[in-house]
Scaffold this active site. Structure first.
Site, PDB file in Angstrom:
ATOM      1  N   ASP A  48       0.839  -1.203   0.000  1.00 25.23           N
ATOM      2  CA  ASP A  48       0.000   0.000   0.000  1.00 25.23           C
ATOM      3  C   ASP A  48       0.875   1.254   0.000  1.00 25.23           C
ATOM      4  O   ASP A  48       1.542   1.553   0.989  1.00 25.23           O
ATOM      5  CB  ASP A  48      -0.899  -0.017   1.240  1.00 25.23           C
ATOM      6  CG  ASP A  48      -2.127   0.856   1.096  1.00 25.23           C
ATOM      7  OD1 ASP A  48      -2.165   1.671   0.160  1.00 25.23           O
ATOM      8  OD2 ASP A  48      -3.054   0.738   1.904  1.00 25.23           O
ATOM      9  N   ASP A  49       0.905   1.963  -1.125  1.00 24.16           N
ATOM     10  CA  ASP A  49       1.681   3.206  -1.273  1.00 24.16           C
ATOM     11  C   ASP A  49       3.190   2.962  -1.241  1.00 24.16           C
ATOM     12  O   ASP A  49       3.952   3.817  -0.774  1.00 24.16           O
ATOM     13  CB  ASP A  49       1.307   4.228  -0.188  1.00 24.16           C
ATOM     14  CG  ASP A  49      -0.100   4.751  -0.300  1.00 24.16           C
ATOM     15  OD1 ASP A  49      -0.818   4.341  -1.224  1.00 24.16           O
ATOM     16  OD2 ASP A  49      -0.503   5.563   0.563  1.00 24.16           O
ATOM     17  N   CYS A  80      -5.673   3.988  -4.310  1.00 22.76           N
ATOM     18  CA  CYS A  80      -5.868   2.562  -4.048  1.00 22.76           C
ATOM     19  C   CYS A  80      -7.223   2.038  -4.495  1.00 22.76           C
ATOM     20  O   CYS A  80      -7.302   0.955  -5.084  1.00 22.76           O
ATOM     21  CB  CYS A  80      -5.628   2.253  -2.579  1.00 22.76           C
ATOM     22  SG  CYS A  80      -6.739   3.050  -1.447  1.00 22.76           S
ATOM     23  N   LYS A 139      -6.597  -5.120   3.333  1.00 19.92           N
ATOM     24  CA  LYS A 139      -7.471  -3.999   2.955  1.00 19.92           C
ATOM     25  C   LYS A 139      -8.528  -4.394   1.935  1.00 19.92           C
ATOM     26  O   LYS A 139      -8.248  -5.064   0.948  1.00 19.92           O
ATOM     27  CB  LYS A 139      -6.616  -2.859   2.396  1.00 19.92           C
ATOM     28  CG  LYS A 139      -7.447  -1.652   1.948  1.00 19.92           C
ATOM     29  CD  LYS A 139      -6.608  -0.599   1.243  1.00 19.92           C
ATOM     30  CE  LYS A 139      -5.862   0.265   2.211  1.00 19.92           C
ATOM     31  NZ  LYS A 139      -5.327   1.504   1.570  1.00 19.92           N
ATOM     32  N   HIS A 166     -11.526  -1.674   1.101  1.00 23.43           N
ATOM     33  CA  HIS A 166     -11.599  -0.301   0.599  1.00 23.43           C
ATOM     34  C   HIS A 166     -12.373  -0.171  -0.705  1.00 23.43           C
ATOM     35  O   HIS A 166     -12.007   0.623  -1.588  1.00 23.43           O
ATOM     36  CB  HIS A 166     -10.190   0.284   0.443  1.00 23.43           C
ATOM     37  CG  HIS A 166     -10.197   1.797   0.565  1.00 23.43           C
ATOM     38  ND1 HIS A 166      -9.115   2.579   0.231  1.00 23.43           N
ATOM     39  CD2 HIS A 166     -11.156   2.656   0.983  1.00 23.43           C
ATOM     40  CE1 HIS A 166      -9.397   3.842   0.436  1.00 23.43           C
ATOM     41  NE2 HIS A 166     -10.636   3.926   0.894  1.00 23.43           N
ATOM     42  N   HIS A 183       1.439   2.514   4.011  1.00 26.01           N
ATOM     43  CA  HIS A 183       0.489   3.634   4.050  1.00 26.01           C
ATOM     44  C   HIS A 183       0.537   4.317   5.416  1.00 26.01           C
ATOM     45  O   HIS A 183       0.738   3.664   6.444  1.00 26.01           O
ATOM     46  CB  HIS A 183      -0.908   3.063   3.801  1.00 26.01           C
ATOM     47  CG  HIS A 183      -1.974   4.076   3.494  1.00 26.01           C
ATOM     48  ND1 HIS A 183      -2.423   4.997   4.427  1.00 26.01           N
ATOM     49  CD2 HIS A 183      -2.712   4.294   2.368  1.00 26.01           C
ATOM     50  CE1 HIS A 183      -3.385   5.735   3.876  1.00 26.01           C
ATOM     51  NE2 HIS A 183      -3.574   5.330   2.635  1.00 26.01           N
ATOM     52  N   ASP A 221      -0.061  -0.722  -5.040  1.00 23.24           N
ATOM     53  CA  ASP A 221      -1.323  -0.250  -5.610  1.00 23.24           C
ATOM     54  C   ASP A 221      -1.190   1.076  -6.337  1.00 23.24           C
ATOM     55  O   ASP A 221      -2.016   1.420  -7.184  1.00 23.24           O
ATOM     56  CB  ASP A 221      -2.414  -0.172  -4.536  1.00 23.24           C
ATOM     57  CG  ASP A 221      -2.065   0.756  -3.381  1.00 23.24           C
ATOM     58  OD1 ASP A 221      -0.903   1.204  -3.281  1.00 23.24           O
ATOM     59  OD2 ASP A 221      -2.949   1.022  -2.550  1.00 23.24           O
ATOM     60  N   ASN A 222      -0.170   1.840  -6.025  1.00 22.49           N
ATOM     61  CA  ASN A 222       0.112   3.119  -6.691  1.00 22.49           C
ATOM     62  C   ASN A 222       1.486   3.567  -6.210  1.00 22.49           C
ATOM     63  O   ASN A 222       2.158   2.851  -5.459  1.00 22.49           O
ATOM     64  CB  ASN A 222      -0.955   4.176  -6.368  1.00 22.49           C
ATOM     65  CG  ASN A 222      -1.370   4.234  -4.921  1.00 22.49           C
ATOM     66  OD1 ASN A 222      -2.499   3.880  -4.573  1.00 22.49           O
ATOM     67  ND2 ASN A 222      -0.469   4.649  -4.031  1.00 22.49           N
ATOM     68  N   LYS A 231       1.473   9.541  -5.574  1.00 20.30           N
ATOM     69  CA  LYS A 231       0.102   9.075  -5.430  1.00 20.30           C
ATOM     70  C   LYS A 231      -0.877  10.214  -5.706  1.00 20.30           C
ATOM     71  O   LYS A 231      -0.675  11.333  -5.260  1.00 20.30           O
ATOM     72  CB  LYS A 231      -0.092   8.550  -4.008  1.00 20.30           C
ATOM     73  CG  LYS A 231      -1.500   8.107  -3.661  1.00 20.30           C
ATOM     74  CD  LYS A 231      -1.564   7.630  -2.224  1.00 20.30           C
ATOM     75  CE  LYS A 231      -2.974   7.237  -1.819  1.00 20.30           C
ATOM     76  NZ  LYS A 231      -3.041   6.753  -0.424  1.00 20.30           N
TER      77      LYS A 231
END
Length: 500
Positions: free
Chosen positions: A33-34, A71, A125, A127, A226, A285-286, A303
């Site tokens: 994540d990130d 995300c 996650k 989301h 994240h 995810d990004n 992001k």
């Protein structure tokens, strides 16, 4: 000049499982994540990621893998195989209180895989919305769910917490950690990375004991790195040489996650047959978030941006077939929508579906790199305030949008990016705005997107704008309703969950 691949693409997936695969592979998707594209050892980072690096050595790295800029758009496209313009998810992420979720009209990857005989699990996650029970993971094809309904959490308390900057009172302070359909409070004090690891190991072990021989799909969505930046002290101690506090803790979170990934891979390897029959995918995810310690250098952007640093992210895939094939990198453009048709083909799924992605498997097994067009996004709710549309174009260039084809990328509207530097390559700034809000980059020659070539290539600009106009014409309405006060967790014992 450019390839037009407008929706829908019809996937003629296998007539029967036996016609495509001799044994259905296990599918393991691991999502960071990130995580910044520069922040792994195999890209030369000073952050220690020995387990990710080792797995990469056995994999095909997708050097031009593109996701959404945030995300929720990435996860939507991964699970549906469709661009966000076709699902209503063009704008931002699923936020608390908004009565919406990933469209219930969409059949998503775990639902398809269940039809093919897979057992399915999501750990980490979600989301993708939860305002109705039908939106919850167990109703969207997952047999087992342990994880977080929303996109951010205190990694130790398991609560989503926002304080009013003026009064220091809580605006939000609620639990959104669930096991299946039950909110769980008993894990306070355990870091989210360790929770996700432990539940993943238990699930793999249980599957081996109780369902040996049956294919399994496990999606492991880490919450790290994240924000909020939190890590066990033993990992922070590894980076005392880093003076920037955010960078130091971010690095600790990445190494912590790396160790967890190593344990997951070792658990799979404990059963050689299971490992040899597994497809393992790792991705972020990004890109890294602005101001949160991560680096996308030498790519520009972060992001939320359509610049390369926001959407061109880490990804690789390994399987016994790919390991035997010997290819180590694929440098053609891959989009996150490509995973669904690719995995359905390998699973033996026996129906016809439509979407925007391509089956990448023949490309990975070949020795060439295929060109294609990718729509990175069109978000009509993010629009510059210039008076009136620029009518000389067939697409309103005030709208935030991006598309790439043949090595060229066009961005319109609101472009935000990072100017990388050797000393502080995670610090960001806004680029200068041109005469018109149009940026054209040749990402083959200029991957850092330093030169706007729009004025020198008007014919390419017009052709890419025409493609954007075609996509925009077929897009569905943005699904971004106003917040519903009835969904406030304070009305539900400070626990987030379905309320309609």
């Amino acid at each position: 000049m450019f390839l037009r691949s407008l929706f829908p693409i019809i996937y003629c997936i296998c007539i029967s499982p036996l016609s495509c695969v001799t044994q259905q592979p296990n599918i393991i998707i691991i999502v960071a994540d990130d995580l910044g594209s520069a922040d792994v050892g195999y890209h030369g980072s000073d952050i220690q990621t020995p387990n990710i690096d080792k797995l990469r050595e056995q994999s095909v790295e997708l050097t031009h893998h593109y996701s959404g800029p945030m995300c929720s758009p990435t996860r939507t496209q991964l699970l549906t195989g469709k661009y966000t313009i076709h699902t209503g998810d063009q704008h931002h992420v699923y936020e608390p209180l908004r009565p919406t979720c990933l469209s219930l009209d969409e059949t998503i990857l775990p639902q398809y895989l269940k039809q093919a005989g897979y057992r399915t699990a999501l750990i980490g996650k979600w989301h993708l919305g939860y305002y109705k029970e039908k939106c919850m993971p167990l109703r969207r094809g997952f047999d087992y769910f342990f994880g977080y309904l929303e996109g951010e959490v205190d990694h130790y308390t398991q609560y989503y917490t926002i304080k009013n900057s003026n009064t220091d009172d809580y605006e939000f302070n609620y639990l959104h950690l669930y096991e299946n359909s039950r909110p769980v409070k008993e894990y306070s004090g355990i870091h989210s990375t360790d929770l996700i690891l432990n539940k993943t190991l238990k699930h793999i072990n249980k599957h081996r004991r109780e369902h040996a021989g049956e294919p399994v799909f496990v999606m492991v969505n880490f919450m790290a790195p994240h924000v909020p930046l939190q890590a066990p002290q033993r990992y922070i101690n590894l980076y005392q040489n880093i003076s920037d506090d955010k960078r130091r803790i971010y690095a600790a979170m990445v190494t912590h996650m790396d160790e967890a990934i190593g344990e997951i891979i070792n658990e799979l390897k404990d059963d050689k047959d299971m490992f040899d029959n597994s497809i393992i995918i790792f991705m972020s995810d990004n890109g890294a978030e602005h101001g949160a310690g991560g680096s996308n250098a030498p790519l520009r952007g972060y992001k939320t941006s359509y610049l390369e640093g926001g959407i061109r992210n880490l990804a690789f895939i390994t399987s016994s077939e790919l390991r035997n094939n010997g290819r180590s990198t694929y440098s053609g453009p891959i989009h996150v929508t490509d995973w669904l048709p690719s995995l359905l083909q390998l699973s033996g799924f026996s129906h016809i579906v439509s979407g925007d992605g391509y089956n990448m498997w023949p490309w990975l097994l070949g020795d060439t790199n295929r060109s294609r067009t990718i729509l990175h996004g069109i978000d009509p709710l993010v629009r510059l305030n210039n008076e009136g549309p620029l009518l000389k174009y067939n697409f309103d260039v005030r709208i935030s949008a991006a598309i790439s084809s043949g090595g060229w990328k066009l961005i319109t509207g609101n472009a935000q990016g990072c100017a990388t530097s050797p000393r502080h390559n995670w610090k960001c700034e806004r680029p200068d705005y041109p005469r018109e809000p149009i940026w054209l980059y040749n990402t083959d020659d200029d991957p850092s997107e330093t030169i706007n070539r729009a004025d020198y290539n008007p014919e390419i600009v017009l052709e890419l704008l025409s493609l954007l106009a075609d996509y925009y014409e077929q897009s569905v309405e943005v699904d971004f309703p106003l917040p519903d006060p009835n969904g406030d967790p304070k009305h539900h014992s400070n626990i987030a969950g379905p309320w309609l």
